[in-house]
Design an enzyme around this catalytic site. Sequence first.
Site, PDB file in Angstrom:
ATOM      1  N   ASP A  44     -46.690 -34.461  56.334  1.00  0.00           N
ATOM      2  CA  ASP A  44     -47.809 -33.616  56.750  1.00  0.00           C
ATOM      3  C   ASP A  44     -48.547 -34.120  57.987  1.00  0.00           C
ATOM      4  O   ASP A  44     -49.581 -33.574  58.336  1.00  0.00           O
ATOM      5  CB  ASP A  44     -48.785 -33.396  55.578  1.00  0.00           C
ATOM      6  CG  ASP A  44     -49.284 -34.713  55.021  1.00  0.00           C
ATOM      7  OD1 ASP A  44     -49.008 -35.759  55.629  1.00  0.00           O
ATOM      8  OD2 ASP A  44     -49.946 -34.694  53.971  1.00  0.00           O
ATOM      9  N   CYS A  95     -51.041 -15.579  41.271  1.00  0.00           N
ATOM     10  CA  CYS A  95     -52.420 -15.925  40.879  1.00  0.00           C
ATOM     11  C   CYS A  95     -53.048 -14.819  40.029  1.00  0.00           C
ATOM     12  O   CYS A  95     -53.893 -15.100  39.167  1.00  0.00           O
ATOM     13  CB  CYS A  95     -53.288 -16.159  42.116  1.00  0.00           C
ATOM     14  SG  CYS A  95     -53.057 -17.783  42.852  1.00  0.00           S
ATOM     15  N   CYS A 102     -56.723 -14.500  38.077  1.00  0.00           N
ATOM     16  CA  CYS A 102     -57.280 -15.842  37.823  1.00  0.00           C
ATOM     17  C   CYS A 102     -58.195 -16.281  38.972  1.00  0.00           C
ATOM     18  O   CYS A 102     -57.913 -16.029  40.138  1.00  0.00           O
ATOM     19  CB  CYS A 102     -56.124 -16.841  37.670  1.00  0.00           C
ATOM     20  SG  CYS A 102     -56.663 -18.550  37.524  1.00  0.00           S
ATOM     21  N   CYS A 130     -59.756 -21.935  39.934  1.00  0.00           N
ATOM     22  CA  CYS A 130     -59.957 -22.972  40.962  1.00  0.00           C
ATOM     23  C   CYS A 130     -61.281 -22.749  41.688  1.00  0.00           C
ATOM     24  O   CYS A 130     -62.009 -23.707  41.982  1.00  0.00           O
ATOM     25  CB  CYS A 130     -58.797 -23.013  41.945  1.00  0.00           C
ATOM     26  SG  CYS A 130     -58.372 -21.428  42.660  1.00  0.00           S
ATOM     27  N   CYS A 157     -64.602 -25.544  41.456  1.00  0.00           N
ATOM     28  CA  CYS A 157     -64.936 -26.385  42.623  1.00  0.00           C
ATOM     29  C   CYS A 157     -66.407 -26.800  42.579  1.00  0.00           C
ATOM     30  O   CYS A 157     -67.291 -25.943  42.576  1.00  0.00           O
ATOM     31  CB  CYS A 157     -64.635 -25.631  43.911  1.00  0.00           C
ATOM     32  SG  CYS A 157     -65.100 -26.619  45.333  1.00  0.00           S
ATOM     33  N   CYS A 215     -65.566 -29.653  51.176  1.00  0.00           N
ATOM     34  CA  CYS A 215     -64.589 -30.104  50.175  1.00  0.00           C
ATOM     35  C   CYS A 215     -64.679 -31.620  49.975  1.00  0.00           C
ATOM     36  O   CYS A 215     -64.675 -32.395  50.936  1.00  0.00           O
ATOM     37  CB  CYS A 215     -63.189 -29.702  50.641  1.00  0.00           C
ATOM     38  SG  CYS A 215     -61.886 -30.380  49.616  1.00  0.00           S
ATOM     39  N   CYS A 274     -60.180 -35.369  45.424  1.00  0.00           N
ATOM     40  CA  CYS A 274     -60.654 -34.527  44.316  1.00  0.00           C
ATOM     41  C   CYS A 274     -59.484 -33.670  43.864  1.00  0.00           C
ATOM     42  O   CYS A 274     -58.766 -33.115  44.690  1.00  0.00           O
ATOM     43  CB  CYS A 274     -61.813 -33.655  44.807  1.00  0.00           C
ATOM     44  SG  CYS A 274     -62.314 -32.372  43.642  1.00  0.00           S
ATOM     45  N   CYS A 334     -59.723 -28.502  41.544  1.00  0.00           N
ATOM     46  CA  CYS A 334     -59.154 -27.150  41.661  1.00  0.00           C
ATOM     47  C   CYS A 334     -57.677 -27.146  41.263  1.00  0.00           C
ATOM     48  O   CYS A 334     -57.113 -26.093  40.964  1.00  0.00           O
ATOM     49  CB  CYS A 334     -59.352 -26.585  43.067  1.00  0.00           C
ATOM     50  SG  CYS A 334     -58.724 -27.633  44.378  1.00  0.00           S
ATOM     51  N   CYS A 360     -55.659 -25.373  37.243  1.00  0.00           N
ATOM     52  CA  CYS A 360     -54.720 -24.272  37.526  1.00  0.00           C
ATOM     53  C   CYS A 360     -53.782 -24.053  36.329  1.00  0.00           C
ATOM     54  O   CYS A 360     -53.096 -24.984  35.892  1.00  0.00           O
ATOM     55  CB  CYS A 360     -53.921 -24.577  38.783  1.00  0.00           C
ATOM     56  SG  CYS A 360     -52.782 -23.236  39.187  1.00  0.00           S
TER      57      CYS A 360
END
Length: 341
Positions: free
Chosen positions: A125, A179, A182, A185, A189, A205, A232, A235, A239
């Site tokens: 990444d 999703c 739902c 998340c 948060c 965040c 963190c 979220c 799920c």
Amino acid sequence: MDATARREYLRAAAQEVGFDVFGIAPVDVDVRADYFRRWIAEGMHGDMTWMEKNPQRRTEAKQVLPEARSIVVVGLNYYQPHPPAAYRIAKYALGEDYHGVLLKRLKKLCTVMRSLGGEQKPYVDTGPVLEKPVAAEAGLGWQGKSTILLQKGFGTWLFLGVIITTLELTPSSKQPNRCGSCTRCIEACPTSAIIAPYQLDARKCLAYLTIEHQGAIPLAYRFALGDRVYGCDDCLDVCPWNRWAQNTKEARFAPRPHPVLRDTLAWTEEEFVEHFRGSPIKRLGLHRWWRNALTVLGNTGSRDDLPAVLKLINHDDAMVADHACWAEEQIRQRLRKQEIA
Ligand code: SF4
Ligand code: SF4
């Protein structure tokens, strides 16, 4: 070998080198470039100014490799439960730094691809590719309302690797977004950083604030930070697609022991580097580790933590001194309340 046979050959090779999921995106993949540019223009990336550089390279693979024909995306499962400890570190950072682990495997896969006549550029990444939308286009899963990539089998717990290649490979079928209605998340948060479905304001965040942010943690977020010293997972933990998550097979991701937080406030730079050698946490540096640790101690610390906190109150680094003052005040307030009760 035609483009589909090559894809299946590489799928087997990816499995052989230890990846859990594999897919192919077309080279002109739609990475929601307009959304990315708007997100940057609105400043939601905070201090991550490296994201502003070369936006075209981030959204067009041919800017990186002009002869590119396809993008290979692979995923490696890193799930493991949080170890019992006095504070939390995000699961992805519990063990060895994933960049090295993934890059080594990506390079092995590139060797196979070279034997098929391809030229390759592999990235984890830190590269120019927006790996989450590319992974969704490669059929690995879908980007959930938390903006994380979700996969039916492994849930949200995948490290992603990308290889831009000159090989012609048949793109994989995309997965539908599952999703549905739902919103777990968004509700979970602690700082309302998911400002709308599929929109994350990184500046709010806790993962960003504890890992990427350079300065003091804004006062507005210090209580919400709770016991999270690094990153963190809230979220992700909530799920529902994580109910089938399986423990990672990679032993190098196994949790390292958590040092006692107050003891780390007396560390030298060398001791910090020694403790976090090979861990992603090392990139934080000692002062930002202290910033985070002092915030957690402000939220959870006891009388026993005060001497270590007080030693940093006159530190030359104003950020460290500010966080030490705040932590002392929070601990004392808690002690006063306990005495009254
Ligand atoms: S990582 Fe934590 S703070 Fe960031 S969006 Fe997820 S739940 Fe919110
Ligand atoms: S918690 Fe719900 S809305 Fe959020 S990513 Fe998972 S399935 Fe999607």
